[in-house]
Design an enzyme around this catalytic site. Sequence first.
Site, PDB file in Angstrom:
ATOM      1  N   LYS A  77      10.288   7.477  -9.647  1.00 34.08           N
ATOM      2  CA  LYS A  77      10.421   7.844  -8.242  1.00 34.08           C
ATOM      3  C   LYS A  77      11.108   6.688  -7.508  1.00 34.08           C
ATOM      4  CE  LYS A  77       7.602   9.283  -4.243  1.00 34.08           C
ATOM      5  NZ  LYS A  77       6.241   9.626  -3.781  1.00 34.08           N
ATOM      6  N   SER A 156       5.462  14.027  -1.649  1.00 30.52           N
ATOM      7  CA  SER A 156       6.774  13.423  -1.565  1.00 30.52           C
ATOM      8  C   SER A 156       7.448  13.234  -2.922  1.00 30.52           C
ATOM      9  CB  SER A 156       6.650  12.050  -0.877  1.00 30.52           C
ATOM     10  OG  SER A 156       5.837  11.165  -1.646  1.00 30.52           O
ATOM     11  N   SER A 180       0.633  13.277  -2.853  1.00 33.76           N
ATOM     12  CA  SER A 180       2.041  13.413  -3.222  1.00 33.76           C
ATOM     13  C   SER A 180       2.340  13.378  -4.713  1.00 33.76           C
ATOM     14  CB  SER A 180       2.872  12.336  -2.510  1.00 33.76           C
ATOM     15  OG  SER A 180       2.909  12.586  -1.133  1.00 33.76           O
TER      16      SER A 180
END
Length: 491
Positions: A77, A156, A180
């Site tokens: 990420k 997210s 998330s």
Amino acid sequence: MTALHDMTVAALADEIRAKKISATEVAHHFLARSQADISGAFLSFNPEATLAQAKEADAQLTAGTAGPMAGVPMAHKDIFVTTDFPTTAGSKILEGYRSPFDATVVRKLGVQAGGAGMVNVGKLNCDEFAMGSSNENSAYKPVTNPWDTSRVPGGSSGGSSAAVAARLVPAATGTDTGGSIRQPASFCGITGIKPTYGRASRYGMIAYASSLDQAGPMARTAEDCALMLSAMCGPDLDRDSTSLDVPAENFARDLNASLDGLRIGIPKEFFGDGLAPGVRTAVDAALQEYEKLGAKLVPISLPRTELSIPVYYIIAPAEASSNLSRFDGVKFGHRTKDYTDLVSMYKRSRAEGFGEEVKRRIMTGAYVLSHGYYDAYYVQAQKIRRMISDDFQQAFQVCDVIAGPVAPTVAWKLGEKTDDPVANYLADIFTLPASLAGLPGMSVPAGFGEEGMPVGLQLIGNYFKEAQLLNAAHRLQQATDFHLRQPGGAK
């Protein structure tokens, strides 16, 4: 023979270690697959760095010094800083930024000495500074859900969940502040786990809300998540003040343990009127599977569940307003070209660099921390946060694991909630309580709901009970095949 992109982390690690295929060949396969993707899951690639890591993994295998997942591809990420790839946190204010060091999680999973030996394919899209529930807040492009490209993948960590579901990589890292990892895992039909707060180092993980942010793995199976989490966790006391002085452990050790007598708490607050019928049906069916496996369902109450939303959206923005003050255009990040003095440089750099949701949360945080409102909002929110934590501890007196839905609905349409931030916030109601309490939680594929979209079952454990959660998830996956299903576009 099973296609490389259909193999799990565990299977690929075995194939590479047995010299049936080289890490370099595997890297070439996943690079080509990921670079051809049009879902928006990836923000950056560096093929030279990826192949160099793969060659290093092959060399370590030959020398007998390789880590347990040597040569297995994955992706990070874009919240984790990396020396070989840009790190933007999904924001224009960090466009093109290259870190001089790797995050601890990146180092522990990578080919560096003592690492697990995994090869980084690229950096994954995310909501800007991890602020969002749909991945539509990325400053670069939205990510689409591989099960239905007209829908969001969750956020997210939407790039991470979409990449794993679409078989672009077998695993990815994510971060979980208010859900998330769990929510996008649910929306995309994969497995993801957030460990106990402090288990995984936050060093090199760009901060949103420091008392809530936690790193975790996202993969297709509980076994894969256990392998990755074992590598990611462990004390990092010299670099991260929030790191716990708890030794690393093998979270895969009890995967096949019996579930006979396991007490699964079912909070009534997770099954109210706002829960979509298809989600409830899938979750109920998963709970019935647990009963077949010998577990016992126990009714419990988490009475302050609804308060978790206002509490989180006071505490998290307050911490964000402090953390993001470092982005001022002075030492790194975007600097406006049009300014007259230092103050105007600050204002214009931030106005141009931050997106709307980030600005909204910074302003909210600054407000609740301001003189006259600190005691009325922030202090009260921290008191209720402690009460939410106490609710969990009371529940764990009568159960071992808590289970329920991850989100009230399946993934929604792109743009459906863009103009209504509160609707996005409400989607986090079932994941926020565990985050506020710092408890480990995970999402396990549990079936399909409305419009044939994936549904995740949320499992929450007491502090340091990750192995128990992964055991429960693994046994469910042995009894069902939802984690094996793949979206039509993933062939």
